[in-house]
Design a protein around this motif. Sequence first.
Motif, PDB file in Angstrom:
ATOM      1  N   UNK A   1       0.845  -1.204   0.000  1.00 22.38           N
ATOM      2  CA  UNK A   1       0.000   0.000   0.000  1.00 22.38           C
ATOM      3  C   UNK A   1       0.875   1.247   0.000  1.00 22.38           C
ATOM      4  N   UNK A   2       1.972   1.176  -0.716  1.00 18.87           N
ATOM      5  CA  UNK A   2       2.977   2.230  -0.629  1.00 18.87           C
ATOM      6  C   UNK A   2       2.412   3.593  -1.022  1.00 18.87           C
ATOM      7  N   UNK A   3       1.678   3.669  -2.102  1.00 20.98           N
ATOM      8  CA  UNK A   3       1.145   4.962  -2.544  1.00 20.98           C
ATOM      9  C   UNK A   3       0.181   5.548  -1.527  1.00 20.98           C
ATOM     10  N   UNK A   4      -0.642   4.687  -0.920  1.00 24.94           N
ATOM     11  CA  UNK A   4      -1.550   5.164   0.131  1.00 24.94           C
ATOM     12  C   UNK A   4      -0.766   5.678   1.332  1.00 24.94           C
ATOM     13  N   UNK A   5       0.282   4.942   1.691  1.00 22.44           N
ATOM     14  CA  UNK A   5       1.082   5.342   2.855  1.00 22.44           C
ATOM     15  C   UNK A   5       1.812   6.653   2.578  1.00 22.44           C
TER      16      UNK A   5
END
Length: 395
Positions: A364-368
């Motif tokens: 969930x890198x982009x969300x994080x």
Amino acid sequence: MKKEGYYSSGEFAKLARVTLRTIRYYDKQNILKPSLVTESGARFYTKEDLARLQQILLLKYLGFSLDDIREMTVADTDYHLMLDSLHVQLKLVRDRIEQMQLVENAIRSTAAAIQDEQSVDWSRMLELIHLTGMEKSLKNQYQDASNISARINLHSLCSQNPEGWFPWVFRMCDIRPGMRILELGCGDGTLWMKNLSRLPESISITLSDLSEGMLRDARRTLGAEDERFSFAAFDCADIPYEKESFDLVIANHVLFYCENIPRVCAEVLRVLRPDGHFVCSAYGSSHMKEVSQLVQDFDERIILSAEKLYEKFGRENGEAILRPFFEKIVWCSYEDSLSVGSPEPLISYILSCHGNQNQYILDRYNDFRAFVKKKTDRGFPITKDAGLFLCRKKL
């Protein structure tokens, strides 16, 4: 309709000069996911995805497995992160070159011995086996170097104390000409590199670390030709020097990683000269507490460290641990805090921690990143609770 700045899988493969099959395979293996997937399932990549692909291809070239690569890479969308990553990769390539040179020399030596003696020297064969089984070691060195770089970078960019941690530690050590100094857990030698111009010419400094990879980094950092420095790999619970060998022993953020701290202290006491000093740094319970709260606000399952290092050896309990071995124990606080104004150095720091964060962040890198960006847009304050114990040898 395709968005501007996005490339189809085929276009991205052509841009990167790899096959479409390779791009699809990395996608399927969750190593390089597309930046955009449309409702129809079309997959698109950006030029920023090239940063991660570059890491993947380099690590694959160096012999790492896909499972290793999955753990060792993360999307880099900021040039600071990309530059840090390239510096660490350069260290890794240099390590590989040095190790392959050792392999070449060992093969030549073994072949010459067989030719001259008409028999196999099995000790040489065991050395070859050891030298060629080095992928795990390289992986650990890569991760250690990445983690150290991330932590130093956050503090360098965001600290409010203009003196900086390493110059402050150097000043507190009260280093004078003629001293013999031992540093335990030297890492990449940053303490000395940051203070090289302040070092006396007549001094002897032994840098030690459990990791051969860290010592190689330290040699490169300081220059192998500087005769003031020597390097040794050993466990600090078993220091391989005679008693009363050093005027000063330094353990900068090391003791809380040691399995048997009293034994390390006893060893330090043994190798210190009469009236010698031990300088060891530690954290307090409030150190970087906002970072732990930040990641738990994103996902309450995240724990940045499986153990609280300050509970093992910290500001609150350090004097009691040191008291049986040393006298005149004084705690000196490093007055500082962080103000983080962009997400990248903080994310890099978080990913460098020893907890379970990668399990919940990487997918969930982009969300994080969006979550951290919102927190840092107006400046994100972080408490620092760190300092040194200055100890004199108990006579």
